[in-house]
Design a protein around this motif. Structure first.
Motif, PDB file in Angstrom:
ATOM      1  N   ILE A  21       0.872  -1.172   0.000  1.00 28.32           N
ATOM      2  CA  ILE A  21       0.000   0.000   0.000  1.00 28.32           C
ATOM      3  C   ILE A  21       0.910   1.223   0.000  1.00 28.32           C
ATOM      4  CG2 ILE A  21      -1.803   1.289   1.194  1.00 28.32           C
ATOM      5  CD1 ILE A  21      -2.688  -1.314   2.520  1.00 28.32           C
ATOM      6  N   ALA A  22       0.786   2.061  -1.010  1.00 24.54           N
ATOM      7  CA  ALA A  22       1.640   3.237  -1.143  1.00 24.54           C
ATOM      8  C   ALA A  22       0.776   4.469  -1.339  1.00 24.54           C
ATOM      9  CB  ALA A  22       2.593   3.077  -2.330  1.00 24.54           C
TER      10      ALA A  22
ATOM     11  N   ALA B 168      -1.839  -1.419  -3.959  1.00 22.42           N
ATOM     12  CA  ALA B 168      -2.869  -0.381  -3.937  1.00 22.42           C
ATOM     13  C   ALA B 168      -2.186   0.960  -3.715  1.00 22.42           C
ATOM     14  CB  ALA B 168      -3.879  -0.645  -2.826  1.00 22.42           C
ATOM     15  N   VAL B 169      -2.586   1.964  -4.480  1.00 23.32           N
ATOM     16  CA  VAL B 169      -2.091   3.328  -4.289  1.00 23.32           C
ATOM     17  C   VAL B 169      -3.205   4.155  -3.667  1.00 23.32           C
ATOM     18  CG1 VAL B 169      -1.284   5.439  -5.419  1.00 23.32           C
ATOM     19  CG2 VAL B 169      -0.418   3.216  -6.161  1.00 23.32           C
TER      20      VAL B 169
ATOM     21  N   SER C 120       0.891   1.207 -12.535  1.00 26.36           N
ATOM     22  CA  SER C 120       1.584   0.024 -12.011  1.00 26.36           C
ATOM     23  C   SER C 120       0.866  -0.608 -10.829  1.00 26.36           C
ATOM     24  CB  SER C 120       3.012   0.407 -11.599  1.00 26.36           C
ATOM     25  OG  SER C 120       3.007   1.350 -10.548  1.00 26.36           O
ATOM     26  N   ALA C 121      -0.276  -0.050 -10.413  1.00 24.45           N
ATOM     27  CA  ALA C 121      -1.013  -0.568  -9.256  1.00 24.45           C
ATOM     28  C   ALA C 121      -2.181  -1.444  -9.704  1.00 24.45           C
ATOM     29  CB  ALA C 121      -1.526   0.590  -8.404  1.00 24.45           C
ATOM     30  N   ASP C 122      -2.629  -2.271  -8.775  1.00 27.48           N
ATOM     31  CA  ASP C 122      -3.810  -3.108  -9.038  1.00 27.48           C
ATOM     32  C   ASP C 122      -5.106  -2.377  -8.714  1.00 27.48           C
ATOM     33  OD1 ASP C 122      -2.594  -5.916  -9.626  1.00 27.48           O
ATOM     34  OD2 ASP C 122      -1.502  -5.181  -7.874  1.00 27.48           O
TER      35      ASP C 122
ATOM     36  N   LYS D 265     -10.120   0.511 -12.054  1.00 24.47           N
ATOM     37  CA  LYS D 265      -9.343   0.154 -10.873  1.00 24.47           C
ATOM     38  C   LYS D 265      -9.615   1.063  -9.672  1.00 24.47           C
ATOM     39  CE  LYS D 265      -5.126   0.215 -12.701  1.00 24.47           C
ATOM     40  NZ  LYS D 265      -3.656  -0.033 -12.838  1.00 24.47           N
ATOM     41  N   SER D 266     -10.395   2.115  -9.863  1.00 31.13           N
ATOM     42  CA  SER D 266     -10.570   3.130  -8.827  1.00 31.13           C
ATOM     43  C   SER D 266     -11.657   2.740  -7.830  1.00 31.13           C
ATOM     44  CB  SER D 266     -10.926   4.474  -9.465  1.00 31.13           C
ATOM     45  OG  SER D 266      -9.884   4.913 -10.315  1.00 31.13           O
TER      46      SER D 266
END
Length: 378
Positions: free
Chosen positions: A76-77, A99-100, A133-135, A175-176
């Protein structure tokens, strides 16, 4: 599986590259409210923004290689982390579900007078590459999500050539997810009555929080002769907007109908909440806000919010708490704000009740966070 048949807790790596106060509030809540996960946390201080948002992978790669190289079930970033570069530097993270979390996005910040237009592009690209680059992308408000996607689209339309088609934007939208920063419950023991309307402005003393708008609002109230007790909180810095000095000079004489009763940053959380609980109205004049935690702090303490009809505010508050937004004509906007405060000052019965934010507290949001973490973690 270890002896006894119990599964080990899922291992979380949480990265926050520009660890401001609101980011810390969110992080501490996660660790406290979701203790069944095994957390590893890396943060960097909120200074030297341009270096921090671009250099965080290098800083951590040089100083925290052992932690980065661990085996994690989920990364998580925050959106200030350059996730794409970090995954390139640390092969073990390349395949880790990610996850961002967007506390903010770099597309929706108002440009300061000192900032050249090209200076905004690189932070925006960091946001964009991290999102790609995130899921999953977690946003604290619908406004944050919408302005990010609109900003990506606008950036692509301004680039000269070799620009991908819109399908990748559709992927980002799919993805949001919306996950507001959950609020800690606040206990307010009692509120003292006052014959004079008490107003608090509790934001950072920077241009993007609308210090100019606050000055114009105070001018409008003074011209009308509206009696208000004003409390100024919020973090201060060595450099402050020029208008802040003019505002304090105007209030220093004591001959105005707006009387300054407190003017100091309060770091202690208990003292801060106590001060908020002694106010009637929390005011915002912001040019950017992605969830409005300062406003929500005050509402939890019993304040009525008075906010511009823009940014994230309509996502969380009804029209009873909004004044007309016209940033292109700031004097008119200040007049709209002053009209509403004038009414509330002269007719206490016209004031709406403070909204109930219980649905944003951890007791209501905990399950949503656990659901997303469990859905992504391997």
């Amino acid at each position: 599986m270890p002896e006894g048949g119990q599964a080990l807790p899922k291992r979380m790596l949480l990265l926050s590259a520009y660890h401001a106060a609101s980011h810390d509030y969110w992080l501490r809540g996660l660790l406290r409210e979701l203790p069944d996960y095994d957390w590893r946390v890396l943060t960097l201080p909120p200074r030297y923004f341009n270096w921090r948002i671009r250099g965080n992978p290098l800083s951590w790669f040089a100083e925290q290689a052992d932690i980065l190289g661990g085996d994690y079930d989920l990364l998580i970033a925050t959106s200030t982390v350059d996730v794409a570069t970090l995954k390139g530097l640390v092969p073990g993270l390349a395949s880790c579900p990610t996850a961002v979390y967007f506390h903010e996005n770099q597309f929706a910040y108002p440009q300061s007078q000192r900032q050249a237009k090209h200076e905004r592009v690189e932070p925006q690209m960091v946001n964009l590459y991290s999102a790609l680059s995130a899921d999953e992308l977690w946003f604290n408000s619908a406004y944050n999500c919408r302005s990010f996607l609109e900003g990506c689209r606008a950036l692509m339309s301004a680039l000269p050539d070799h620009v991908p088609d819109s399908k990748w934007l559709e992927t980002l939208e799919r993805k949001s997810r919306l996950l507001p920063v959950p609020l800690n419950p606040v206990n307010v023991t009692g509120r003292l009555a006052s014959d004079v309307l008490r107003v608090v402005w509790n934001h950072r003393w920077e241009y993007d929080k609308g210090v100019d708008g606050l000055y114009l609002a105070v001018e409008a109230l003074c011209e009308r002769g509206v009696e208000v007790e004003l409390t100024l909180l919020g973090q201060r810095f060595r450099q402050r907007p020029e208008t802040a000095g003019r505002l304090l000079e105007k209030l220093a004489g004591g001959a105005q109908s707006v009387r300054l009763t407190h003017n100091q940053f309060v770091d202690d959380r208990e003292d801060y909440t106590k001060l908020l609980s002694q106010q009637d109205v929390v005011l915002s004049t912001s040019l950017h806000d992605f969830q409005g935690l300062s406003v929500m702090d005050a509402v939890q303490a019993g304040c009525i919010p008075l906010l511009p009809d823009r940014l994230c505010y309509p996502d969380f508050f009804s029209g009873d708490y909004l004044y007309a937004s016209s940033p292109a004509t700031p004097v008119e906007e200040a007049s709209q704000l002053a009209d509403k405060l004038s009414l509330w000052a002269s007719q206490p019965s016209a004031r709406p009740e403070p909204p109930n934010l219980g649905g944003l507290e951890w007791s209501s949001q905990r399950a949503a966070y656990a659901e997303r973490i469990d859905a992504l973690a391997r």
